[in-house]
Write a protein that holds these residues in place. Structure first.
Motif, short mmCIF file in Angstrom:
data_model
loop_
_atom_site.label_atom_id
_atom_site.label_comp_id
_atom_site.label_asym_id
_atom_site.label_seq_id
_atom_site.Cartn_x
_atom_site.Cartn_y
_atom_site.Cartn_z
N ALA A 23 -1.77 48.17 -40.05
CA ALA A 23 -1.72 48.20 -41.52
C ALA A 23 -3.00 48.80 -42.09
O ALA A 23 -2.96 49.60 -43.03
N TRP A 24 -4.14 48.43 -41.53
CA TRP A 24 -5.42 48.96 -41.99
C TRP A 24 -5.50 50.47 -41.73
O TRP A 24 -5.95 51.23 -42.59
N ALA A 25 -5.06 50.89 -40.54
CA ALA A 25 -5.09 52.33 -40.22
C ALA A 25 -4.20 53.12 -41.18
O ALA A 25 -4.59 54.18 -41.66
N GLU A 26 -3.02 52.59 -41.47
CA GLU A 26 -2.11 53.28 -42.40
C GLU A 26 -2.71 53.34 -43.81
O GLU A 26 -2.60 54.36 -44.50
N ALA A 27 -3.34 52.26 -44.24
CA ALA A 27 -3.95 52.22 -45.57
C ALA A 27 -5.12 53.20 -45.70
O ALA A 27 -5.44 53.64 -46.81
N ASN A 28 -5.74 53.55 -44.57
CA ASN A 28 -6.88 54.47 -44.59
C ASN A 28 -6.51 55.88 -44.16
O ASN A 28 -7.39 56.71 -43.92
N ARG A 29 -5.23 56.17 -44.11
CA ARG A 29 -4.75 57.49 -43.74
C ARG A 29 -5.08 58.48 -44.85
O ARG A 29 -4.92 58.19 -46.02
N VAL A 30 -5.53 59.65 -44.46
CA VAL A 30 -5.86 60.72 -45.40
C VAL A 30 -4.89 61.86 -45.16
O VAL A 30 -4.78 62.36 -44.04
N ASP A 31 -4.19 62.28 -46.19
CA ASP A 31 -3.26 63.40 -46.10
C ASP A 31 -3.93 64.61 -46.72
O ASP A 31 -4.08 64.68 -47.96
N PRO A 32 -4.35 65.60 -45.92
CA PRO A 32 -5.07 66.74 -46.48
C PRO A 32 -4.21 67.63 -47.38
O PRO A 32 -4.73 68.42 -48.14
N MET A 75 4.36 57.17 -39.22
CA MET A 75 3.25 57.32 -38.30
C MET A 75 3.50 56.45 -37.08
O MET A 75 3.91 55.30 -37.21
N PRO A 76 3.23 56.97 -35.90
CA PRO A 76 3.36 56.11 -34.72
C PRO A 76 2.30 55.01 -34.78
O PRO A 76 1.21 55.20 -35.32
N LYS A 77 2.65 53.88 -34.24
CA LYS A 77 1.73 52.74 -34.24
C LYS A 77 0.60 53.00 -33.25
O LYS A 77 0.83 53.40 -32.12
N LEU A 78 -0.62 52.77 -33.70
CA LEU A 78 -1.78 52.95 -32.83
C LEU A 78 -2.00 51.73 -31.94
O LEU A 78 -2.55 51.85 -30.85
N PHE A 79 -1.58 50.56 -32.44
CA PHE A 79 -1.79 49.30 -31.73
C PHE A 79 -0.46 48.58 -31.58
O PHE A 79 0.44 48.76 -32.38
N ASP A 80 -0.35 47.74 -30.56
CA ASP A 80 0.83 46.94 -30.33
C ASP A 80 0.85 45.79 -31.34
O ASP A 80 -0.06 44.96 -31.35
N ASP A 81 1.86 45.76 -32.22
CA ASP A 81 1.94 44.74 -33.27
C ASP A 81 1.93 43.32 -32.73
O ASP A 81 1.42 42.41 -33.38
N ALA A 82 2.49 43.10 -31.56
CA ALA A 82 2.62 41.75 -31.01
C ALA A 82 1.38 41.30 -30.24
O ALA A 82 1.31 40.15 -29.81
N ARG A 83 0.39 42.16 -30.09
CA ARG A 83 -0.79 41.85 -29.29
C ARG A 83 -1.97 41.44 -30.17
O ARG A 83 -2.09 41.89 -31.30
N SER A 84 -2.82 40.60 -29.62
CA SER A 84 -4.09 40.26 -30.25
C SER A 84 -5.20 40.97 -29.50
O SER A 84 -5.16 41.07 -28.27
#
Length: 66
Positions: free
Chosen positions: A55-64, A1-10
């Motif tokens: 990480a939270w977005a990936e953990a809440n991913r739903v695969d139909p 999955m492409p990253k929704l947020f920049d890992d290095a940013r707060s």
């Protein structure tokens, strides 16, 4: 999955990018219930790390198809 947020940013409350997962009220509800993404509380300031948001977005991913 492409990253929704920049890992290095707060991200702090009020960042427009946080609106992708919820508004200030929704994020506050999740923090209160302990169900949202990991965060830091520094005094009265709330800070989300981009890596934690991804990480939270990936953990809440739903695969139909599953």
């Amino acid at each position: 999955m492409p990253k929704l947020f920049d890992d290095a940013r707060s991200y702090v409350l009020g960042d427009i990018d946080l609106e992708l997962i919820g508004d200030r009220a929704k994020l506050a509800q999740w923090r209160h219930k302990g169900v949202g993404p990991a965060f830091y509380r520094l005094g009265r300031k709330i800070i989300y790390r981009g890596a934690d948001l991804n990480a939270w977005a990936e953990a809440n991913r739903v695969d139909p198809d599953a």
